[in-house]
Scaffold this motif. Structure first.
Motif, PDB file in Angstrom:
ATOM      1  N   ARG A 104      36.436   7.144  29.473  1.00  0.00           N
ATOM      2  CA  ARG A 104      36.543   5.726  29.141  1.00  0.00           C
ATOM      3  C   ARG A 104      35.526   5.349  28.068  1.00  0.00           C
ATOM      4  O   ARG A 104      34.323   5.428  28.292  1.00  0.00           O
ATOM      5  CB  ARG A 104      36.300   4.886  30.391  1.00  0.00           C
ATOM      6  N   LEU A 134      32.251   3.093  28.611  1.00  0.00           N
ATOM      7  CA  LEU A 134      31.687   3.364  29.929  1.00  0.00           C
ATOM      8  C   LEU A 134      31.179   4.796  30.033  1.00  0.00           C
ATOM      9  O   LEU A 134      30.062   5.037  30.496  1.00  0.00           O
ATOM     10  CB  LEU A 134      32.721   3.094  31.025  1.00  0.00           C
ATOM     11  N   ASP A 135      32.011   5.754  29.643  1.00  0.00           N
ATOM     12  CA  ASP A 135      31.622   7.164  29.689  1.00  0.00           C
ATOM     13  C   ASP A 135      31.026   7.634  28.371  1.00  0.00           C
ATOM     14  O   ASP A 135      30.188   8.536  28.346  1.00  0.00           O
ATOM     15  CB  ASP A 135      32.834   8.039  30.031  1.00  0.00           C
ATOM     16  N   LYS A 162      27.258   8.520  30.624  1.00  0.00           N
ATOM     17  CA  LYS A 162      27.342   8.725  32.071  1.00  0.00           C
ATOM     18  C   LYS A 162      25.958   8.922  32.690  1.00  0.00           C
ATOM     19  O   LYS A 162      25.058   9.466  32.046  1.00  0.00           O
ATOM     20  CB  LYS A 162      28.191   9.958  32.375  1.00  0.00           C
TER      21      LYS A 162
END
Length: 237
Positions: free
Chosen positions: A18, A21-22, A69
């Motif tokens: 993502r 997000l990632d 992450k």
């Protein structure tokens, strides 16, 4: 030996991770014709984004694919000979040469310099050694493939710098995200040396007001950490 890559190309990564997000993609355009990149930035190879960002400063273009992450960021690692993220590929098409900043897991202090741009490669190694760093080559990470991302600029050649883990640790308070916000004098010396190599090996580059003042000749320059270049915009927006 590093673990096997999970993804063989960016399309596979994009389908399974993502953005925002990632991982995130960061690009800033410069006017020197040189692209400084960290294709394994953020938490993938910690410290590389910050180093590349500072080397690029205000005049060179800067690119990074950054892992965000809390753990498992090696999943985002795409081998340099298969790295094909579109923003990076477009930036390379508009650059006459590129400098790729990588991190290796070696425990020693030797910086491995590779790539097809022999003049810039040799100048970087020379100035690193002159500045007190250990620089050399390693047979398995020479960056000599034409498909290596550092060699895919419009000029068809570039340089890759592989910085060992222990040395990166000494450039920051620590290699966690918060720790990487605090740099050491070693970081300043390293960044200044690479910027000086770019200046000496590519004499047509003119340095504007970007926190950088070359010393006389091609000796190590003075880099001013007071100028912050880390206010980067994802995808250059």
């Amino acid at each position: 030996m590093p673990p096997t890559d999970r993804y063989s190309c960016f399309a596979e990564l994009e389908q399974n991770e993502r953005e925002g997000l990632d991982y995130r993609i960061v690009y800033r355009s410069g006017d020197s014709g040189i692209l400084v990149m960290a294709p394994h930035g953020g938490n993938i190879e910690p410290g590389c984004s910050e180093i590349a960002d500072a080397v690029a400063a205000g005049n060179h273009s800067f690119y990074a694919l950054e892992g965000l992450k809390p753990r498992g960021n090696w999943d985002l690692h795409i081998a340099s000979t298969r790295f094909d993220e579109p923003v990076c590929m477009n930036a390379l098409r508009h650059a006459r040469t590129a400098l790729a900043i990588h991190g290796c897991r070696d425990a020693g202090g030797t910086i491995y310099v590779g790539g097809l741009h022999q003049v810039l490669r040799d100048k970087a190694a020379e100035l690193l050694c002159r500045s007190g760093f250990a620089a050399g080559m390693r047979s398995d990470i020479q960056g000599r493939s034409g498909s290596n991302v550092c060699n895919r600029s419009a000029g068809g050649m570039g340089v890759q710098i592989e910085i060992p883990f222990d040395l990166r640790c000494r450039m920051f308070r620590n290699l966690k995200l918060d720790g990487r916000r605090s740099t050491t004098e070693l970081f300043v010396d390293f960044v200044s040396t690479l910027r000086s190599a770019l200046c000496c090996a590519t004499p047509s580059v003119t340095f504007r007001e970007s926190g950088f003042k070359p010393r006389d000749g091609c000796g190590p320059p003075v880099y001013s950490p007071g100028r912050n270049f880390s206010g980067r915009n994802p995808r250059g927006k």
